[in-house]
Each structure stands twice: as structure tokens, then as C-alpha cells.
Scaffold this motif. Structure first.
Motif, mmCIF file in Angstrom:
data_model
loop_
_atom_site.group_PDB
_atom_site.id
_atom_site.type_symbol
_atom_site.label_atom_id
_atom_site.label_comp_id
_atom_site.label_asym_id
_atom_site.label_seq_id
_atom_site.Cartn_x
_atom_site.Cartn_y
_atom_site.Cartn_z
ATOM 1 N N UNK A 58 0.824 -1.199 0.000
ATOM 2 C CA UNK A 58 0.000 0.000 0.000
ATOM 3 C C UNK A 58 0.862 1.254 0.000
ATOM 4 N N UNK A 59 0.233 2.388 -0.187
ATOM 5 C CA UNK A 59 0.938 3.661 -0.102
ATOM 6 C C UNK A 59 1.521 3.884 1.277
ATOM 7 N N UNK A 124 -0.430 -0.412 -9.421
ATOM 8 C CA UNK A 124 0.729 0.469 -9.275
ATOM 9 C C UNK A 124 0.291 1.927 -9.186
ATOM 10 N N UNK A 125 -0.620 2.328 -10.039
ATOM 11 C CA UNK A 125 -1.109 3.714 -10.038
ATOM 12 C C UNK A 125 -1.797 4.045 -8.712
ATOM 13 N N UNK A 126 -2.634 3.145 -8.235
ATOM 14 C CA UNK A 126 -3.348 3.384 -6.972
ATOM 15 C C UNK A 126 -2.388 3.457 -5.790
ATOM 16 N N UNK A 129 -0.434 6.789 -6.032
ATOM 17 C CA UNK A 129 -1.359 7.886 -5.711
ATOM 18 C C UNK A 129 -1.605 7.952 -4.205
ATOM 19 N N UNK A 130 -1.803 6.805 -3.579
ATOM 20 C CA UNK A 130 -2.008 6.755 -2.133
ATOM 21 C C UNK A 130 -0.787 7.290 -1.393
ATOM 22 N N UNK A 134 -0.667 10.570 1.113
ATOM 23 C CA UNK A 134 -0.179 10.492 2.493
ATOM 24 C C UNK A 134 0.928 11.514 2.706
ATOM 25 N N UNK A 135 1.864 11.585 1.770
ATOM 26 C CA UNK A 135 2.955 12.555 1.888
ATOM 27 C C UNK A 135 2.417 13.980 1.902
ATOM 28 N N UNK A 136 1.432 14.259 1.058
ATOM 29 C CA UNK A 136 0.840 15.600 1.029
ATOM 30 C C UNK A 136 0.178 15.931 2.361
ATOM 31 N N UNK A 137 -0.491 14.945 2.966
ATOM 32 C CA UNK A 137 -1.140 15.189 4.260
ATOM 33 C C UNK A 137 -0.113 15.442 5.365
ATOM 34 N N UNK A 138 1.119 14.995 5.145
ATOM 35 C CA UNK A 138 2.202 15.222 6.100
ATOM 36 C C UNK A 138 2.922 16.545 5.824
#
Length: 197
Positions: A58-59, A124-126, A129-130, A134-138
Motif C-alpha cells: 500500500x501507499x 501500481x497507479x493506486x 497515488x495513495x 499520504x505525503x501531502x497530508x504530512x
């Protein structure tokens, strides 16, 4: 080397004999942090990429492993499922009933390459993207901005610690000048021409 892959005992494709999968290997976290620290401490981390493998699906898994020192992750089991693996656990016998892990042309006919390629691409795309969400939310815009203080672990019912506190992180070249006590004995006996246990 250009890269090193650290593969943990958490799992993988299921291709190993069952006793190996159940009883041999160490967790990815410890191995990944050790390899990252060894390369940093030897002053080589900027020249060698680290890949992480061991139940990355997962992401969240990807971001966690990048925080622990990986540059990228390898997803084995998740990709095998996308291709059609049913975990028959016969990979090492060349008798995979769905044709995923076989060299037998008759069994391999079970794979619809066009359909499976699209499924792998969507997974792979999902996953990527995940990880980006997550990185953006951090508040992070690039993987190089991920650091050990961003990952936390519960060590008992009331205590949570970040990875920068739980683990020692070597500084660039530290093993070449003054190895920390936990590394000193192993570093002293290390020899690039001989492998010893």
C-alpha cells in the motif's frame, strides 16, 4: 553497487518453501535501518540507492519504508495477486495452477497477459497515488523530505515514540572516523575481501 535491495522476512511472493517462510529471516525494519546507517556511516549513502521489499502493498507501506531509509519499494505479493496468484504455495514446484509461477507452457496459458497487465498498472497507479496523498497530508512534497521523526511506534499501552528516538541514526562518514559503540566491534572486524559470521 548502484543499489541494494533489503528484503525482509515479513513475506513476499510465497515462492519459498513453507519452513523457510515461517522460520528464516529478520524483519525488514531492522535490516533496512541497518543498511541505511551502514551506507551513511561509510559515506556512501549518496551514491547507492536502497530498495525495500517485504510485504509492501500500500501507499502507507511505501511511505513508512522511505522514512526508514529506502529510496523505493518493491511489491511482490501485491503484484502477484494483481496477476492472478491464488497462493497455492506451489511456486517452487513449477506446478502453479494459475500459471503465474511456472515455466510450463501448458500451465502458463492460464494467464491473460492483456488483462493482467491492466490490473498490474491499476494497482501500481493506486499505490503511488495513495503514497503521494499520504505525503501531502504530512506536508511533504518530495520523498527526500521524509524523516524518522515523522514515523511513530507504540511501545506500550501508554507510550509512543518516534523512529528518530527509537533508533540510532549515524552521521555521514561516522563509521570512518569514530564508530559508535554498537557498531565498533563489527566495524573493526569488517573486511571487504572476506565474509565472516
Amino acid at each position: 553497487p548502484d543499489f541494494i535491495i533489503v528484503d525482509g522476512a515479513e513475506g513476499g511472493t510465497g515462492a519459498a518453501p513453507l519452513e523457510f517462510a515461517d522460520h528464516i529471516g529478520t524483519p525488514l525494519t531492522e535490516g533496512l535501518i541497518t543498511v541505511h546507517n551502514a551506507l551513511v556511516g561509510a559515506g556512501l549513502r549518496d551514491h547507492i540507492k536502497i530498495g525495500a521489499s517485504g510485504k509492501i502493498a500500500t501507499g502507507t507501506d511505501l511511505v513508512k519504508r522511505m522514512i526508514q531509509g529506502a529510496d523505493y519499494g518493491n511489491a511482490a505479493r501485491a503484484m502477484m495477486f494483481a496477476v492472478g496468484c491464488i497462493q497455492a504455495q506451489r511456486c517452487h514446484t513449477n506446478t502453479c495452477p494459475v500459471g503465474v509461477t511456472t515455466q510450463d507452457p501448458r500451465r502458463a496459458r492460464a494467464l491473460d497477459v492483456h488483462d493482467k497487465a491492466a490490473r498490474v498498472q491499476r494497482l501500481q497507479h493506486a499505490t503511488v497515488t495513495s503514497a503521494l496523498q499520504i505525503m501531502a497530508s504530512m506536508g511533504v512534497t518530495h520523498p527526500t523530505e521524509l524523516h524518522p521523526h515523522m514515523l511513530r511506534r507504540r511501545i506500550d499501552p501508554q507510550t509512543v515514540r518516534s523512529y528518530d528516538v527509537l533508533h540510532d541514526w549515524l552521521t555521514p562518514g561516522q563509521l570512518l572516523t569514530e564508530p559508535p559503540p554498537d557498531w565498533a566491534a563489527d566495524w573493526k572486524t569488517a573486511d571487504p575481501d572476506h565474509f565472516t559470521i
